[in-house]
Scaffold this active site. Structure first.
Site, mmCIF file in Angstrom:
data_model
loop_
_atom_site.group_PDB
_atom_site.id
_atom_site.type_symbol
_atom_site.label_atom_id
_atom_site.label_comp_id
_atom_site.label_asym_id
_atom_site.label_seq_id
_atom_site.Cartn_x
_atom_site.Cartn_y
_atom_site.Cartn_z
ATOM 1 N N ALA A 174 0.822 -1.209 0.000
ATOM 2 C CA ALA A 174 0.000 0.000 0.000
ATOM 3 C C ALA A 174 0.858 1.262 0.000
ATOM 4 O O ALA A 174 1.225 1.771 -1.045
ATOM 5 C CB ALA A 174 -0.968 -0.024 1.181
ATOM 6 N N CYS A 175 1.201 1.784 1.181
ATOM 7 C CA CYS A 175 1.818 3.108 1.258
ATOM 8 C C CYS A 175 3.199 3.168 0.617
ATOM 9 O O CYS A 175 3.541 4.171 -0.025
ATOM 10 C CB CYS A 175 1.866 3.563 2.711
ATOM 11 S SG CYS A 175 0.207 3.755 3.425
ATOM 12 N N VAL A 176 4.000 2.120 0.780
ATOM 13 C CA VAL A 176 5.314 2.104 0.130
ATOM 14 C C VAL A 176 5.152 2.013 -1.381
ATOM 15 O O VAL A 176 5.769 2.778 -2.140
ATOM 16 C CB VAL A 176 6.169 0.935 0.659
ATOM 17 C CG1 VAL A 176 7.414 0.744 -0.194
ATOM 18 C CG2 VAL A 176 6.560 1.184 2.111
#
Length: 240
Positions: A174-176
């Site tokens: 997700a965020c990475v």
């Protein structure tokens, strides 16, 4: 999952990666974006809600304690010695009432429990003390998965002459990943630091790093990234 289950998952993933590598290489994927001339370290969500046990967002604790945090400490030491930019990214929300008429959570709370990361509870969204920011490093507060979406990150990087981002943190799926995808879209060379990226779900790191390396950035080890940063520092000293 048991160790046997994990080994079987690793075996199946490697078989899939081997087959996909042949396909990608036949079609011209897996090219190299390479290191640039001036990197920044972008550390995504290595805050207590993700790095410490007992939270909905807690990631694989063994990898966090044995690989990610020690790897980050090595990277931070190299970046600090070279006087290169470090951005610590975290996530928190000011209006966490899911029934409120207006909230900075947008729609994301309808999918995941972002409402637990309350801006008033700084201990949750504070960067892990083992890799805490020092003077001269920036802490960026985001609201969405990507560190770029709706934030000042791209502007700060450009203003400081950055052309390469070494990305660490959680989660791989997700965020990475979203930070890396937006990073290359915004004109930066993304380098995913393999040893310093984690997740909650078995196999998620391996799969996402394989796919990132094929399409969006280069995956490098901590040792390779430290050597790159130290090389830049040595070259600068030699030129002075």
């Amino acid at each position: 999952m048991s160790d046997i289950d994990n080994r079987e998952l690793d075996r199946m993933l490697q078989a899939a990666f081997d087959a996909s590598t042949r396909l990608y290489q036949e079609r011209g994927f897996q090219r190299r974006v390479g290191f640039g001339k001036r990197p920044a370290l972008v550390s995504v969500d290595l805050a207590n809600a993700w790095t410490r046990p007992g939270n909905p967002f807690t990631c694989d604790q063994q990898k966090m304690d044995d690989e990610i945090i020690p790897g980050m400490q090595k990277l931070l030491a190299a970046f600090r010695a070279a006087h290169l930019p470090v951005i610590h990214v975290t996530t928190a929300y000011e209006i966490t009432d899911r029934n409120a008429e207006f909230t900075d959570m947008g729609l994301w709370h309808n999918k995941i429990p972002v409402d637990v990361v309350d801006l008033k509870n700084k201990e949750l969204w504070a960067i892990d003390s083992r890799i805490a920011p020092v003077k001269g490093e920036y802490t960026l507060l985001k609201k969405r998965a990507s560190s770029f979406h709706g934030t000042e990150l791209a502007g700060i990087l450009r203003a400081n002459g950055v052309d390469t981002i070494l990305v660490t943190g959680v989660t791989a799926c997700a965020c990475v990943r979203q930070t890396i995808c937006d990073g290359i879209a915004d004109g930066f060379r993304p380098i995913a630091v393999r040893d310093c990226i984690g997740d909650r779900v078995p196999g998620a790191v391996a799969w996402n790093l394989f796919d990132i390396d094929a399409k969006f950035g280069d995956v490098k080890s901590v040792e390779e990234c430290v050597a790159y940063v130290e090389g830049l520092a040595a070259a600068r000293v030699a030129a002075e």
